[in-house]
Design a protein around this motif. Sequence first.
Motif, short mmCIF file in Angstrom:
data_model
loop_
_atom_site.label_atom_id
_atom_site.label_comp_id
_atom_site.label_asym_id
_atom_site.label_seq_id
_atom_site.Cartn_x
_atom_site.Cartn_y
_atom_site.Cartn_z
N ALA A 214 0.81 -1.22 0.00
CA ALA A 214 0.00 0.00 0.00
C ALA A 214 0.84 1.26 0.00
O ALA A 214 0.35 2.34 -0.32
N LYS A 215 2.12 1.13 0.35
CA LYS A 215 3.00 2.30 0.36
C LYS A 215 3.32 2.77 -1.06
O LYS A 215 3.69 3.92 -1.27
N ALA A 216 3.19 1.86 -2.05
CA ALA A 216 3.61 2.20 -3.40
C ALA A 216 2.55 2.00 -4.47
O ALA A 216 2.73 2.48 -5.59
N VAL A 217 1.45 1.32 -4.14
CA VAL A 217 0.45 0.96 -5.15
C VAL A 217 -0.85 1.72 -4.91
O VAL A 217 -1.33 1.77 -3.76
N PRO A 218 -1.45 2.33 -5.94
CA PRO A 218 -2.72 3.05 -5.78
C PRO A 218 -3.82 2.17 -5.23
O PRO A 218 -3.82 0.94 -5.42
N ALA A 219 -4.80 2.79 -4.56
CA ALA A 219 -5.84 2.04 -3.85
C ALA A 219 -6.65 1.14 -4.76
O ALA A 219 -6.96 0.00 -4.41
N VAL A 220 -7.04 1.64 -5.95
CA VAL A 220 -7.87 0.83 -6.85
C VAL A 220 -7.11 -0.42 -7.29
O VAL A 220 -7.66 -1.52 -7.31
N THR A 221 -5.84 -0.27 -7.63
CA THR A 221 -5.03 -1.42 -8.04
C THR A 221 -4.87 -2.41 -6.89
O THR A 221 -4.91 -3.62 -7.09
N LEU A 222 -4.72 -1.90 -5.66
CA LEU A 222 -4.62 -2.77 -4.49
C LEU A 222 -5.86 -3.66 -4.35
O LEU A 222 -5.74 -4.87 -4.15
N THR A 223 -7.04 -3.06 -4.47
CA THR A 223 -8.26 -3.84 -4.32
C THR A 223 -8.42 -4.84 -5.47
O THR A 223 -8.95 -5.94 -5.29
N LEU A 224 -7.96 -4.46 -6.66
CA LEU A 224 -8.05 -5.37 -7.81
C LEU A 224 -7.11 -6.57 -7.63
O LEU A 224 -7.48 -7.71 -7.92
N VAL A 225 -5.88 -6.30 -7.18
CA VAL A 225 -4.95 -7.41 -6.95
C VAL A 225 -5.51 -8.36 -5.90
O VAL A 225 -5.41 -9.59 -6.04
N ALA A 226 -6.13 -7.82 -4.86
CA ALA A 226 -6.72 -8.66 -3.82
C ALA A 226 -7.84 -9.54 -4.35
O ALA A 226 -8.12 -10.60 -3.80
N MET A 227 -8.48 -9.09 -5.45
CA MET A 227 -9.57 -9.87 -6.02
C MET A 227 -9.09 -11.14 -6.72
O MET A 227 -9.90 -11.97 -7.12
N LEU A 228 -7.79 -11.30 -6.86
CA LEU A 228 -7.28 -12.54 -7.43
C LEU A 228 -7.63 -13.74 -6.56
O LEU A 228 -7.53 -14.88 -7.01
N ASP A 229 -8.05 -13.49 -5.31
CA ASP A 229 -8.45 -14.63 -4.48
C ASP A 229 -9.69 -15.32 -5.04
O ASP A 229 -9.91 -16.50 -4.82
N VAL A 230 -10.50 -14.56 -5.80
CA VAL A 230 -11.67 -15.16 -6.44
C VAL A 230 -11.23 -16.22 -7.45
O VAL A 230 -11.90 -17.23 -7.65
N VAL A 231 -10.06 -15.99 -8.07
CA VAL A 231 -9.52 -16.94 -9.04
C VAL A 231 -8.79 -18.08 -8.32
O VAL A 231 -8.93 -19.25 -8.68
N LEU A 232 -8.03 -17.73 -7.28
CA LEU A 232 -7.18 -18.72 -6.61
C LEU A 232 -7.96 -19.63 -5.64
O LEU A 232 -7.53 -20.75 -5.38
#
Length: 278
Positions: A214-232
């Motif tokens: 979160a120190k380097a990545v924008p908030a929207v991208t952070l939430t999108l990356v976290a959504m990979l759990d739907v795939v995993l």
Amino acid sequence: MFVRFMPGLDGWQINCWRGFWMSVFLLAYLVGVYGNRTLAKFREIPVPAMLTVAGFFSAGSTLYVTSLTLAGTATVSVIGALSPIFAGLLSPWLTHEKPSLASWSAAIMAVIGVGIIAWDGVSGGNVLGILLALLVPFSFSVQTMMLRRYRAFDMVPAICAGGFATFFLAGTLGYVFGGHAGGGFQVNMHSVLLLALMGPLQLSIPLVWYARGAKAVPAVTLTLVAMLDVVLNPLWSWLGVGEVPTHAAFVGGLVIVSAVVISIFGDRWLTSRKAQAA
């Protein structure tokens, strides 16, 4: 996969002890990193940041379990995919970041991807269940944006506090909704040991990296990356207990992965194209 290994537990019991072991591991991590300065790290976080991150983490976890008792799993999953949308709408005010066209496109794609995965199982659910489910992605997006806003501090202590709050909240609410004499606290020793493994692997370690990211990545991208759990999630269940994913899971997963890639690299590509055109 862990949940599949504990079919006898309900969401209150899992959420209660998962939060406890997550925080125990995070506390051990903080002591290992900061030693006798650990308490100071808790104190140096501004009170609004501490309360917001801890509160929204605990609220989001508890609301997720509550919404599952009132609406279908697929419905809650689709609504949960709205977290990038909430992050995009709120980030100009909370983090002073304006999402780009690529971020908005990726967020919409991600929602579509989750919709494809859950399409076959979407159930109606009542109004209260849907309203509570809407608070889950809202809570997650606010928590993420506060991690981003206060990135000058190590926010792991705030997440640690949120885990202990979840332990008491889910355990207590388990008396009301779980139907167990011991509420969410009532768990057999075998499950406690599995949860002691689940808490660190599923939450503690990822959240440490998430807070650092979160120190380097924008908030929207952070939430999108976290959504990979739907795939995993279906992938791990497939590998661990032989639960074969549906065709929709593969198609929707491809859409979500594409959305994450667009969110991460889309702006760079558009900037490059503009530079070449100029």
